[in-house]
Write a protein that holds these residues in place. Structure first.
Motif, PDB file in Angstrom:
ATOM      1  N   PHE A 156      47.625  45.234  41.926  1.00 22.71           N
ATOM      2  CA  PHE A 156      46.409  45.295  42.803  1.00 22.71           C
ATOM      3  C   PHE A 156      45.879  46.471  42.703  1.00 22.71           C
ATOM      4  O   PHE A 156      45.168  46.502  41.552  1.00 22.71           O
ATOM      5  N   LYS A 157      46.200  47.355  42.580  1.00 22.91           N
ATOM      6  CA  LYS A 157      45.483  48.537  42.400  1.00 22.91           C
ATOM      7  C   LYS A 157      46.090  49.799  40.960  1.00 22.91           C
ATOM      8  O   LYS A 157      45.342  49.666  40.243  1.00 22.91           O
ATOM      9  N   ASP A 199      49.627  45.767  48.035  1.00 21.36           N
ATOM     10  CA  ASP A 199      48.547  46.705  47.735  1.00 21.36           C
ATOM     11  C   ASP A 199      47.397  46.588  48.046  1.00 21.36           C
ATOM     12  O   ASP A 199      45.918  47.941  48.089  1.00 21.36           O
ATOM     13  N   MET A 200      47.405  45.183  47.660  1.00 20.20           N
ATOM     14  CA  MET A 200      45.321  45.126  48.158  1.00 20.20           C
ATOM     15  C   MET A 200      44.600  45.450  49.414  1.00 20.20           C
ATOM     16  O   MET A 200      45.461  44.941  49.929  1.00 20.20           O
ATOM     17  N   PRO A 201      43.681  45.455  49.215  1.00 22.44           N
ATOM     18  CA  PRO A 201      42.654  46.179  50.493  1.00 22.44           C
ATOM     19  C   PRO A 201      43.023  45.399  51.419  1.00 22.44           C
ATOM     20  O   PRO A 201      42.984  43.643  51.277  1.00 22.44           O
ATOM     21  N   LEU A 202      42.749  45.118  53.022  1.00 22.47           N
ATOM     22  CA  LEU A 202      42.890  44.936  54.156  1.00 22.47           C
ATOM     23  C   LEU A 202      41.871  42.897  54.016  1.00 22.47           C
ATOM     24  O   LEU A 202      42.168  41.824  54.091  1.00 22.47           O
ATOM     25  N   GLU A 203      40.723  44.202  53.580  1.00 21.06           N
ATOM     26  CA  GLU A 203      39.345  42.702  53.657  1.00 21.06           C
ATOM     27  C   GLU A 203      39.897  41.660  52.847  1.00 21.06           C
ATOM     28  O   GLU A 203      39.518  40.740  51.923  1.00 21.06           O
ATOM     29  N   CYS A 204      40.913  41.740  51.511  1.00 20.81           N
ATOM     30  CA  CYS A 204      40.720  40.736  50.349  1.00 20.81           C
ATOM     31  C   CYS A 204      41.889  40.075  50.737  1.00 20.81           C
ATOM     32  O   CYS A 204      41.732  39.202  50.448  1.00 20.81           O
ATOM     33  N   HIS A 205      42.988  41.030  51.197  1.00 15.85           N
ATOM     34  CA  HIS A 205      43.264  39.462  51.897  1.00 15.85           C
ATOM     35  C   HIS A 205      43.056  38.640  52.298  1.00 15.85           C
ATOM     36  O   HIS A 205      43.756  37.516  52.851  1.00 15.85           O
ATOM     37  N   ARG A 206      41.781  39.068  53.918  1.00 12.33           N
ATOM     38  CA  ARG A 206      41.706  38.261  54.628  1.00 12.33           C
ATOM     39  C   ARG A 206      40.769  36.924  54.146  1.00 12.33           C
ATOM     40  O   ARG A 206      41.223  36.129  54.142  1.00 12.33           O
ATOM     41  N   VAL A 207      40.064  37.407  52.901  1.00 12.73           N
ATOM     42  CA  VAL A 207      39.086  36.759  52.246  1.00 12.73           C
ATOM     43  C   VAL A 207      40.148  36.022  50.912  1.00 12.73           C
ATOM     44  O   VAL A 207      40.211  34.642  51.069  1.00 12.73           O
ATOM     45  N   LYS A 256      36.406  41.862  42.916  1.00 10.84           N
ATOM     46  CA  LYS A 256      37.616  42.151  42.683  1.00 10.84           C
ATOM     47  C   LYS A 256      39.010  41.696  42.386  1.00 10.84           C
ATOM     48  O   LYS A 256      39.251  41.854  42.074  1.00 10.84           O
ATOM     49  N   LEU A 257      39.073  40.051  43.163  1.00  6.12           N
ATOM     50  CA  LEU A 257      40.312  39.594  43.157  1.00  6.12           C
ATOM     51  C   LEU A 257      40.189  38.929  41.668  1.00  6.12           C
ATOM     52  O   LEU A 257      41.306  39.048  41.086  1.00  6.12           O
ATOM     53  N   VAL A 258      38.823  38.802  40.853  1.00  8.37           N
ATOM     54  CA  VAL A 258      38.706  38.456  39.859  1.00  8.37           C
ATOM     55  C   VAL A 258      39.408  39.884  38.996  1.00  8.37           C
ATOM     56  O   VAL A 258      40.042  39.452  37.992  1.00  8.37           O
ATOM     57  N   LYS A 259      38.979  41.675  39.379  1.00  7.03           N
ATOM     58  CA  LYS A 259      39.357  41.755  38.424  1.00  7.03           C
ATOM     59  C   LYS A 259      40.596  42.312  38.687  1.00  7.03           C
ATOM     60  O   LYS A 259      41.310  43.301  36.872  1.00  7.03           O
ATOM     61  N   GLY A 260      40.851  42.649  39.416  1.00 12.84           N
ATOM     62  CA  GLY A 260      42.443  42.186  40.065  1.00 12.84           C
ATOM     63  C   GLY A 260      43.660  41.250  39.657  1.00 12.84           C
ATOM     64  O   GLY A 260      44.729  40.931  39.460  1.00 12.84           O
ATOM     65  N   GLU A 261      42.508  39.969  38.699  1.00 15.21           N
ATOM     66  CA  GLU A 261      44.035  38.955  38.675  1.00 15.21           C
ATOM     67  C   GLU A 261      44.038  38.508  39.401  1.00 15.21           C
ATOM     68  O   GLU A 261      45.536  38.145  38.863  1.00 15.21           O
ATOM     69  N   VAL A 262      43.823  38.317  40.122  1.00 17.35           N
ATOM     70  CA  VAL A 262      44.421  37.545  42.212  1.00 17.35           C
ATOM     71  C   VAL A 262      43.813  36.288  41.926  1.00 17.35           C
ATOM     72  O   VAL A 262      44.317  35.552  42.332  1.00 17.35           O
TER      73      VAL A 262
END
Length: 157
Positions: A148-149, A40-48, A101-107
């Motif tokens: 993630f969300k 459920d991660m936003p597309l922008e996050c997936h791409r980066v 955002k990726l750090v906050k979401g623990e990715v």
């Protein structure tokens, strides 16, 4: 074996064939539960995130002063500009926002200034033996059913 008429002797000729094997292609090990987590991660996050993985070292490629494990992603301004250009993102500062955002979401796990490591329960690169050791050291970071969300929302409370 061939007969040489000039010398009157049999000669043995040996040939050697050398095969050049291609180098191993880049690979990442994605884990099923990790894929569910980032689904459920936003597309922008997936791409980066996927662009960042192209810059990730293997788990056994260690850097002095950064611990016993590798899997590092080194992010400086030039790398961010390159990723932004490759993804068609106008400003490299957008990469900073997505990384936060990726750090906050623990990715991603922040290792140091401009140095990150992906969560080894989501994705890894290298030998299973070293990945298992890294995972044991990190501990399992998610509660059952986390995504993630939900993790980001919990941290916003």
């Amino acid at each position: 074996m061939e007969f040489n008429a000039e010398t009157g002797k049999y000669e043995v000729k040996r040939t050697q064939q050398v095969a050049v094997l291609a180098t191993e292609e880049k690979y990442f090990k994605f884990y099923y539960e990790g894929l569910l987590y980032i689904s459920d991660m936003p597309l922008e996050c997936h791409r980066v995130f996927y662009a960042l993985l192209d810059n990730m070292t293997y788990v056994d490629q260690t850097v002095e002063g950064l611990g016993d494990y590798g899997m590092h992603i080194f992010l400086n301004v030039d790398v961010k500009k390159g990723i932004a250009a490759a993804l068609g993102i106008g400003n490299h500062r957008t990469i900073d926002n997505v990384v936060a955002k990726l750090v906050k979401g623990e990715v991603l796990i922040k290792v140091g200034r401009g140095i990150y490591r992906p969560n080894p329960y989501i994705v890894a690169r290298g030998s299973w033996k070293e990945i298992a050791r890294l995972r044991a050291e990190c501990g399992y970071p998610f509660d059952k059913g986390d995504t993630f969300k939900t993790v980001c929302a919990r941290k916003d409370m």
